[in-house]
Design a protein around this motif. Structure first.
Motif: not given
Length: 712
Positions: A516, A520-521, A566, A570, A592, A596
């Motif tokens: 993380q 986010l991952q 990502v 986001a 990825n 998310n």
């Protein structure tokens, strides 16, 4: 009366005596061991039974001719004397394997070519046509052995290596070949343990090879039960009726054995991915209902409560072939010994390793040792009888050197210094050490509950032995400070070779971890590549993209694994376009994004060279992120040099920039010089200092970054 054939079965070195006895039990006459194999005689049925039932052989060969082969011409003449039409149809297919060498034949490819020429010329001269080459599944496969100026050409009755049982769907890390696994089980006395009602436990089971081989052995399942391809099936001398009878026997014995087999097989591993492979493998092997698989670390190993009789614990732990691994693997081996002694007293135990000091770290006295080879790697199988009487005196850990103690002190200090800020900002992936002490030249990064240690090039004044010793100390100290087991430490070590210092071969685990950052991952791979999939020094740059992205069309060039895309998604980007030449990285980026929740047409992935994309694309973007490599020499695109080519690249980016848009440009070439004068239409603002994260403050030149806008 059946014809007696002279045959030869190959096997890994160290298994010759076991194979000799196995073949004798299958009906072979005058079996005698040789280097990496066994000579024997028998009928065609004996040869077929060896193909179907040998758990230890790699191949079963029928020698056709032996001849002098000092050079290519002699090889051709010796092979040409064989009547190939007696073995292969003109419309069929063939393949040739060659091993060994003579004075005049040093390359296997050349030897294969000369054998092929002799075979093809013979068919053309006699029949006016020739068979085809098929290296995957030929009708007939030939084997050439060159040794001591002589050549032996054989028919490969097995067709493909016999360790390929037909059930394997995946490969765990460092998977054992099935015939070596069978040898370990025989040396560990598994048949006797099973006959007495004992169970089998593999605490580090990986993809399940030992478990499946043990189950098949216990159930009298032939190793060839699941195989659908053999070298005899299209051979001109094949007896189809005899083969069918033996196949029916194989099926009947497997059905009978599995009908009474009990679920006494237990495998554990903490790697979810290889456990899933083990489940698939067990299903394809027809033994899934008999094997219990569980995700569990070695620290939680206990004797299964179902086991009422003493059994066998057998495992293939990591060996530690890379420099420094052995030191950090010792805690794993010590833990294994402690678990064997405390949980499995009265059982048998067997462990294979290539390192004597790791075997000693187990702390138990081996009652038997066997020399074996795992490929080219010389190993020992250690057999134990766990119990208080078998325990050796524990060994004191070697004291740290003065330099290693300084390194430990520095790591402890760095952890204390960073702890509060890491907790406050929720950072779980960061750099904890960056060659702070010049003598210990490495970078140590933390990825959640794993460590990633990367060696820097040692100064030329440091001799190789000293560099190796310091590398071992780096790995040991890091493991101790973070209390990290070796299996969660990824090492990237340099070696000296042609052209100077290089990194050694990476692992091929295919293991992705989820970490993380910023809520986010991301998926990272610490083992298989030099880079992990997440550039830690770009953490502030990614955060800046999220702040700037709302409502904007975002373009990510050289997108790598898509982490910046990502962040843009986001941040509320109207859409993201991620461009990279690598399909591997694009697939990674897709995962990825999906991880998310960012999927669909708004998030475009494009496989292309960045410059070519910019020239062909007609879109406009309010925010462009470009972080090119220093160099690239991909065969699918023109060579790239960031110093030489950045003016052209940024000029192309400007053509795709919407009015009022922004380009974020970064690179990590230490000697990079921006040629702003060559792009007078653009305005450059260097933001490097504000994009260096706090854990990289010791290395402010890790990258440079600019904000770029159109003038006016």
């Amino acid at each position: 009366m059946s014809v007696l054939l002279k045959l030869f079965a190959t096997c890994p070195k160290g298994l010759e005596y076991l194979l000799r006895d196995e073949l004798a039990a299958l009906g072979a006459a005058d079996a005698r061991e040789a280097l990496a194999g066994v000579h024997f005689s028998g009928s065609l049925e004996t040869a077929y039974r060896a193909c179907l039932w040998s758990r230890l052989a790699s191949r079963v060969l029928l020698p056709l001719a032996e001849f002098d082969a000092p050079d290519g011409e002699a090889l051709y003449e010796g092979v040409a004397a064989v009547d190939f039409a007696a073995h292969l149809a003109a419309e069929g297919s063939f393949a040739i394997d060659a091993v060994g060498a003579t004075r005049g034949i040093s390359h296997s490819h050349y030897a294969v070519q000369r054998v092929k020429d002799a075979l093809v010329d013979q068919f053309r001269q006699r029949l006016g046509t020739r068979p085809a080459v098929d290296t995957e599944r030929p009708d007939v496969r030939f084997n050439l052995l060159l040794r001591r100026e002589r050549g032996t050409l054989s028919l490969d009755l097995s067709g493909a290596p016999l360790h390929q049982r037909g059930w394997r769907q995946g490969h765990g890390r460092a998977s054992l070949k099935e015939n070596l696994a069978a040898a370990l089980l025989l040396r560990a006395q598994w048949p006797a343990v099973h006959a007495a009602g004992g169970a089998l436990v593999d605490p580090l089971c990986g993809s399940g090879t030992l478990l499946i081989e043990a189950a098949w052995m216990a159930a009298d399942v032939a190793p060839g039960w699941k195989r659908d391809y053999y070298g005899v099936l299209r051979w001109a001398g094949h007896d189809a009726a005899l083969w069918q009878r033996l196949r029916e026997e194989v099926a009947a014995r497997a059905q009978a054995g599995l009908s009474v087999l009990q679920a006494r097989f237990f495998g554990f591993d903490q790697d979810a991915q290889v456990l899933e492979e083990a489940r698939h493998n067990a299903q394809h092997a027809g033994v899934a209902g008999f094997i219990h698989l569980g995700r569990q670390s070695l620290a939680h190993l206990k004797k299964p409560h179902e086991c009422t009789q003493p059994g066998l614990v057998i495992t293939n732990p990591p060996y530690g072939q890379r420099l420094g691994d052995r030191d950090t693997l010792q805690p794993l081996y010590r833990l294994l010994g402690e678990k064997l002694d405390s949980e499995f007293a009265g059982w048998r135990a067997s462990v294979i390793t290539s390192e004597a000091d790791l075997g000693r770290a187990i702390g138990l006295r081996a009652v038997k040792r066997y020399a074996l080879y795992n490929g080219a790697l010389e190993c020992q199988l250690l057999n134990f009888e766990p119990g208080a009487s078998a325990v050796q005196e524990p060994r004191e850990a070697k004291p740290l050197s003065a330099g290693a103690q300084m390194l430990k002190n520095r790591l402890d200090k760095n952890r204390r210094h960073l702890r509060k800020r890491l907790e406050r900002e929720g950072v779980q992936c960061y750099r904890i050490y960056d060659a702070d002490l010049p003598e210990y030249a490495a970078a140590i990064d933390v990825y959640a509950d794993h460590l990633h240690i990367q060696e820097y090039q040692a100064p030329s004044s440091i001799d190789e032995d000293t560099a190796r010793q310091r590398w071992r100390e780096i790995v040991r100290v890091a493991a101790e400070v973070f209390e990290m087991p070796r299996e969660r430490i990824a090492l990237k070590q340099r070696y000296r070779g042609k052209g100077g210092e290089k990194y050694g071969r990476m692992d091929r685990r295919g293991e992705l971890l989820t970490v993380q950052e910023g809520g986010l991952q991301f998926l990272v791979n610490l083992w298989d590549y030099l880079d992990t999939g997440l550039f830690l020094d770009h953490r502030p740059l990614r955060a800046r993209v999220r702040e700037l992205a709302r409502g904007k069309r975002f373009l990510n060039l050289f997108c790598y694994t898509g982490a910046v895309s990502v962040y843009a998604a986001a941040g509320g980007a109207a859409g993201t376009t991620s461009v990279d030449l690598s399909t591997t990285y694009l697939e990674w980026a897709s995962r990825n994004l999906s991880l998310n929740g960012f999927t669909g047409a708004r998030h475009r992935l494009v496989q292309a060279d960045a410059a070519a994309f910019l020239q062909q694309d007609d879109g406009e973007y309010e925010l462009i992120y470009v972080d090119p490599p220093t160099f690239s020499n991909s065969k699918r695109a023109e060579d790239f040099d960031v110093q030489r080519d950045h003016v052209r690249l940024l000029g192309l980016c400007a053509q795709r920039l919407a009015p009022g848009g922004l380009i974020l440009f970064s690179n990590n070439f230490r000697r990079f010089q921006l040629d702003a004068e060559a792009l007078p239409e653009l305005e450059f603002k260097e933001i490097s200092a504000s994009t260096i994260p706090f854990d990289f403050e010791r290395n402010p030149r890790i990258h440079r970054a600019w904000e770029i806008r159109r003038r006016g």
